[in-house]
Design a protein around this motif. Structure first.
Motif: not given
Length: 394
Positions: A43, A73-74, A91, A94-95, A267
């Motif tokens: 992340l 993911r950013e 975040a 979701r990861l 996203d």
């Protein structure tokens, strides 16, 4: 009915460091230790709105034979620890739910507040999902040599709230400076473990040193975090005394009016929706930010681009992946280091700059009113900067 998946004890490592300290290098070194059979996730929190680090890391993963590539993911457009807990929760959730990683790395922006982030990760809802490992902080000795960094509370905060300190760019220190640095570290954090990074360049003379450094660094992935354990004890005690509810707040930013419409880029899936050329500018935490995304067929004059970037006023960080007359280049500039390197072909060019506003470190402890902030932000003619950059396109 779809049942929710409960994640427990996912090892998680937080890699912090002040702006330009060299966190991305340490992240890359940690990723290089990943066993082929394991699934990892990263992340990345970018202070600006244009994701660059994630793009480069994803590109490097495409060149490996590891079928279990690292999920990246950013979270762009602000510090995940400065707004609310919501962006961080979303975040991470979701990861975990989409990629089921066996290990999670978190790289916050260099302008993040590590204590606030540690406080968030110590919250009860993460205590079973995440197994927090040693908090790793990266420190540039070149930055430390300068009073404006060494005496800056934000710079010191990263050392105070860490389990492990990785020191790089220290070759120019003399014996007296080395001892002064050690004393400065001890004054801030008596419990911290110090790792002196090996030179990045691999030669027969330092190859063994580099391997030893990577081995010592990888061990920290399995060391528990004493900093977070202490914070969790505080959080438990606090929760017993009072009930705390999260207040939903808007995570959107309010940038200055732009000549191009601003589009959120939180996203990776929205990347293709951006109309190019695209740019934004705004002010956060007494820093001026600006970024550009240009179509891949825009080719910029390499030497003129570097000259233009270095003429920007009071710049603190410049990062980019740009299609130039010298090919595709990765640009990574800090006031003490100018680095460019060739990279593979990208889908578009990306450039992001962070400038010190007129409200410099000398006024960091004073209250800045809205008129002063507006004057600092409007001191740069961004439309003129756009024209200058476009004039470099061949």
């Amino acid at each position: 009915m779809k049942t929710s998946i409960v994640f427990q004890n996912i090892p998680c490592t937080l890699v912090t460091g002040f702006l330009g300290a060299g966190k991305t290098t340490v992240i890359n070194q940690l990723l290089a230790t990943k066993p082929t059979a394991e699934r990892w996730a990263l992340l990345i929190n970018e202070f600006g709105r244009i994701g660059i680090d994630g793009l480069l890391l994803a590109s490097s993963q495409d060149n490996t034979d590891d079928k279990n590539s690292i999920a990246i993911r950013e979270v762009s457009g602000g510090c995940i620890c400065c707004t609310s807990q919501l962006p961080l929760q979303i975040a991470i959730s979701r990861l975990l739910s989409e990629h089921h990683p066996q290990r999670l790395l978190i790289e916050p922006t260099g302008l993040a507040h590590p204590r606030e982030l540690i406080h968030q990760l110590s919250a009860p809802h993460w205590q079973t999902a995440l197994k927090m490992q040693a908090v790793i902080t990266v420190l540039s000795a070149v930055q430390w040599q300068q009073d404006k960094y060494r005496n800056h509370d934000g710079f010191q905060a990263h050392v105070r709230d860490a389990d492990v300190l990785v020191i790089n760019r220290y070759a120019q220190l003399d014996d007296g400076e080395t001892q002064a640095l050690k004393a400065w570290i001890t004054k801030l954090n008596t419990q911290i473990t110090v790792i002196w990074a090996a030179p990045i360049q691999t030669t027969p003379d330092n190859d063994n040193t580099l391997n030893a450094h990577l081995s010592e660094l990888s061990i920290q992935l399995t060391e528990p975090s004493h900093v977070i354990a202490q914070q969790r004890m505080v959080s438990i005690a606090h929760s017993r005394r009072s009930s705390v509810s999260l207040q939903p707040i808007s995570t959107s930013l309010s940038p200055t009016a732009l000549s191009h419409p601003l589009q959120a880029n939180d996203d990776a899936q929205s990347d293709s929706d951006l109309e190019q050329p695209y740019r934004y500018h705004e002010e956060q935490q007494d820093m001026l930010l600006a970024g550009w995304r240009l179509p891949a067929h825009y080719v910029l004059k390499a030497d003129d681009l570097q000259d233009w970037l270095l003429r920007l006023p009071s710049w603190q960080r410049i990062k980019g992946v740009v299609h130039t007359s010298d090919g595709w280049l990765q640009i990574n500039f800090t006031p003490d280091s100018l680095t460019t390197s060739t990279i593979s072909t990208q889908t578009d060019s990306r450039l992001e700059i962070i400038l010190q506003s007129d409200n410099d470190n000398q006024t960091q402890d004073t209250t800045i009113d809205n008129n002063q902030a507006h004057n600092a932000s409007s001191a740069i003619d961004w439309e003129a900067r756009d024209c200058e950059l476009m004039a470099l396109v061949i």
